[in-house]
Write a protein that holds these residues in place. Sequence first.
Motif, mmCIF file in Angstrom:
data_model
loop_
_atom_site.group_PDB
_atom_site.id
_atom_site.type_symbol
_atom_site.label_atom_id
_atom_site.label_comp_id
_atom_site.label_asym_id
_atom_site.label_seq_id
_atom_site.Cartn_x
_atom_site.Cartn_y
_atom_site.Cartn_z
ATOM 1 N N LEU A 244 42.532 37.383 38.770
ATOM 2 C CA LEU A 244 43.172 36.159 39.265
ATOM 3 C C LEU A 244 43.878 35.442 38.123
ATOM 4 N N LYS A 245 45.206 35.349 38.230
ATOM 5 C CA LYS A 245 45.990 34.638 37.216
ATOM 6 C C LYS A 245 46.142 33.177 37.608
ATOM 7 N N PHE A 246 46.410 32.325 36.614
ATOM 8 C CA PHE A 246 46.687 30.914 36.908
ATOM 9 C C PHE A 246 47.889 30.780 37.835
ATOM 10 N N SER A 247 48.863 31.664 37.661
ATOM 11 C CA SER A 247 50.070 31.595 38.501
ATOM 12 C C SER A 247 49.792 31.985 39.950
ATOM 13 N N ASP A 248 48.645 32.623 40.220
ATOM 14 C CA ASP A 248 48.283 33.004 41.593
ATOM 15 C C ASP A 248 47.659 31.858 42.385
ATOM 16 N N VAL A 249 47.299 30.788 41.719
ATOM 17 C CA VAL A 249 46.639 29.665 42.399
ATOM 18 C C VAL A 249 47.678 28.918 43.233
ATOM 19 N N PRO A 250 47.397 28.707 44.522
ATOM 20 C CA PRO A 250 48.367 28.012 45.383
ATOM 21 C C PRO A 250 48.532 26.543 44.997
ATOM 22 N N ALA A 251 49.592 25.923 45.489
ATOM 23 C CA ALA A 251 49.946 24.570 45.078
ATOM 24 C C ALA A 251 49.255 23.470 45.870
ATOM 25 N N GLY A 252 48.683 23.729 47.004
ATOM 26 C CA GLY A 252 48.045 22.673 47.789
ATOM 27 C C GLY A 252 46.782 22.154 47.117
ATOM 28 N N CYS A 253 46.478 20.904 47.342
ATOM 29 C CA CYS A 253 45.305 20.286 46.705
ATOM 30 C C CYS A 253 44.028 21.045 47.048
ATOM 31 N N PHE A 254 43.750 21.228 48.334
ATOM 32 C CA PHE A 254 42.533 21.922 48.739
ATOM 33 C C PHE A 254 42.653 23.421 48.555
ATOM 34 N N ALA A 255 43.858 23.960 48.748
ATOM 35 C CA ALA A 255 44.055 25.398 48.576
ATOM 36 C C ALA A 255 43.809 25.813 47.133
#
Length: 149
Positions: free
Chosen positions: A74-85
């Motif tokens: 899991l890369k940092f760039s894979d983290v979605p932009a939504g607050c809860f997501a």
Amino acid sequence: SVRAAPQMFSEGDIGVLPPLGVYDPLGLIETRNMARFEVMEIKHGRSAMLGFVHVLLIEAGARFPGYLSPSQGLKFSDVPAGCFASLEALPTAGWLQIMLTTCMMETGYFLFEYEGYPNVGEKAPGDIGGDSWVRYDDPETKTFKLNAE
């Protein structure tokens, strides 16, 4: 019966503002160490501000380079932009590390002799800015600034 006014605070103290004055409907001031609660309030306020900055940066697309979890790919760039997501994308081991660090900070594990409750020395609660930090020598200006926060 009318409860006696707390002796720890009086009219004119920082944070004692009209129309409520000393607002303590449960009578907790006389039974607690209020200096500790003042330090905790400052610390938790700063944590909330950092959380807000996190939401702003994630929504703006800011990401660290590299891996958030190398074992899970899991890369940092894979983290979605939504607050809860973005919070749900964090692996369980990451949450456990965050909770362990938070518990260690809350229980005083990271306190050192030169600073931190109860060893703040001559510093006021939250005074961590160093020598370049703006301090107000005029008591009236300082009181106004502290009450305006």
